[in-house]
Design a protein around this motif. Structure first.
Motif, PDB file in Angstrom:
ATOM      1  N   GLU A  10      31.321  49.214  67.737  1.00  0.00           N
ATOM      2  CA  GLU A  10      30.915  48.811  66.393  1.00  0.00           C
ATOM      3  C   GLU A  10      29.976  49.835  65.773  1.00  0.00           C
ATOM      4  O   GLU A  10      30.107  50.178  64.590  1.00  0.00           O
ATOM      5  N   GLU A  11      29.042  50.330  66.553  1.00  0.00           N
ATOM      6  CA  GLU A  11      28.103  51.313  66.024  1.00  0.00           C
ATOM      7  C   GLU A  11      28.787  52.642  65.714  1.00  0.00           C
ATOM      8  O   GLU A  11      28.457  53.306  64.727  1.00  0.00           O
ATOM      9  N   THR A  13      32.035  53.115  64.833  1.00  0.00           N
ATOM     10  CA  THR A  13      32.873  53.029  63.642  1.00  0.00           C
ATOM     11  C   THR A  13      32.050  52.795  62.385  1.00  0.00           C
ATOM     12  O   THR A  13      32.403  53.263  61.298  1.00  0.00           O
ATOM     13  N   ASP A  14      30.923  52.089  62.516  1.00  0.00           N
ATOM     14  CA  ASP A  14      30.040  51.889  61.362  1.00  0.00           C
ATOM     15  C   ASP A  14      29.431  53.219  60.933  1.00  0.00           C
ATOM     16  O   ASP A  14      29.373  53.536  59.740  1.00  0.00           O
ATOM     17  N   TRP A  15      28.985  54.018  61.927  1.00  0.00           N
ATOM     18  CA  TRP A  15      28.401  55.323  61.602  1.00  0.00           C
ATOM     19  C   TRP A  15      29.444  56.215  60.926  1.00  0.00           C
ATOM     20  O   TRP A  15      29.148  56.876  59.925  1.00  0.00           O
ATOM     21  N   THR A  18      30.151  55.051  57.334  1.00  0.00           N
ATOM     22  CA  THR A  18      28.994  55.356  56.489  1.00  0.00           C
ATOM     23  C   THR A  18      28.938  56.843  56.169  1.00  0.00           C
ATOM     24  O   THR A  18      28.635  57.243  55.034  1.00  0.00           O
ATOM     25  N   LYS A  51      35.259  48.854  57.572  1.00  0.00           N
ATOM     26  CA  LYS A  51      33.989  49.102  56.895  1.00  0.00           C
ATOM     27  C   LYS A  51      34.215  49.809  55.559  1.00  0.00           C
ATOM     28  O   LYS A  51      33.569  49.469  54.549  1.00  0.00           O
TER      29      LYS A  51
END
Length: 263
Positions: A10-11, A13-15, A18, A51
């Protein structure tokens, strides 16, 4: 090469999402000067696409002036086949954001002239001024796009024969029947990816640990296509703790330290 180590999928793909949003907005793209983005298929980027869709729906990111080049396509598949690149991209991104059909470039797996199709794809990239950011995943054997081990690191868009291991991995798309998996694909080359102004590779899970070690601590060689990222002036490797599990502890400590106060 910049290396980002995050806790989990999760971290990562979020990074990644973003960062893509940041790069697009920073470029202030227009219809005459779009932002050119290279994008992959596969399991790894699904969270990233989710995201990006959320950012678009919230009015925080527009794809109206973003040109998208997709990495590869199975030879022989109709574009609307459920396993095709077009179907994948529609499901996870294109149908949910304000992109324009004229700005989408996907290789035609049904073409009768592979050489011309590949040449035209490379030409289209050049005509758009090159790819600003190419995003990709990495296979357990270090392949990026479908550049399998021992592919030329200077290769460009072409026909590529798949290894048995890759076909096994893709069988889940074809009713878990390896006999239904096409033996050949059209794919951008390692050179095509490395020609981009910026390249970001994502790696998550223990199955990517050996490839991550080769990418970061190994030598640049055609056994591990992803190792070419070491030679890119603006290469970013984003991985989770599991994918980084085979790195030397000193390497991990160093990489985390230099990223402490960085975006």
């Amino acid at each position: 090469m910049r290396v980002i180590i995050k806790s989990d999928y999760e971290e990562v793909t979020d990074w990644a999402a973003t960062y893509i949003a940041y790069r697009i907005k920073r470029a202030r793209p227009t219809s005459t000067k779009p932002f050119v983005l290279g994008l992959p298929m596969g399991d790894t980027p699904k969270g990233m696409y989710k995201k990006l869709v959320e950012l678009n729906r919230a009015g925080k990111l527009s794809f109206a002036n973003v040109v998208i080049f997709c990495m590869n396509e199975f030879i022989g598949l109709e574009k609307n086949a459920p396993q095709s690149c077009r179907s994948y991209m529609d499901e996870y991104l294109l149908k949910h954001v304000d992109t324009k059909e004229a700005n989408i470039y996907i290789l035609d797996g049904r073409t009768k002239n592979y050489e011309k199709e590949c040449a035209n794809f490379e030409l289209a990239i050049r005509q758009k001024g090159g790819i600003d950011l190419f995003v990709g995943g990495v296979g357990a054997d270090g392949h990026i796009a479908f550049n399998e081990p021992f592919s030329s690191l200077d290769s460009h868009t072409r026909v590529k024969t798949l290894t048995t291991e890759t076909m096994k991995a893709k069988a889940k798309l074809f009713d878990n029947d390896i006999n239904k998996v096409p033996h050949t694909v059209l794919t951008v080359g390692t050179g095509t990816i490395m020609d981009a102004k910026e390249v970001m590779i994502l790696a998550t899970g223990e199955t990517k640990a050996e490839a991550t070690k080769a990418a970061i601590e190994g030598s640049v060689n055609h056994r591990w296509a992803v190792s070419a990222l070491q030679m890119h002036r603006h290469g970013i490797y984003v991985c989770d703790e599991d994918a980084a599990s085979k790195l030397e502890q000193d390497t991990v400590l160093y990489l985390k330290d230099i990223e402490r106060n960085a975006y």
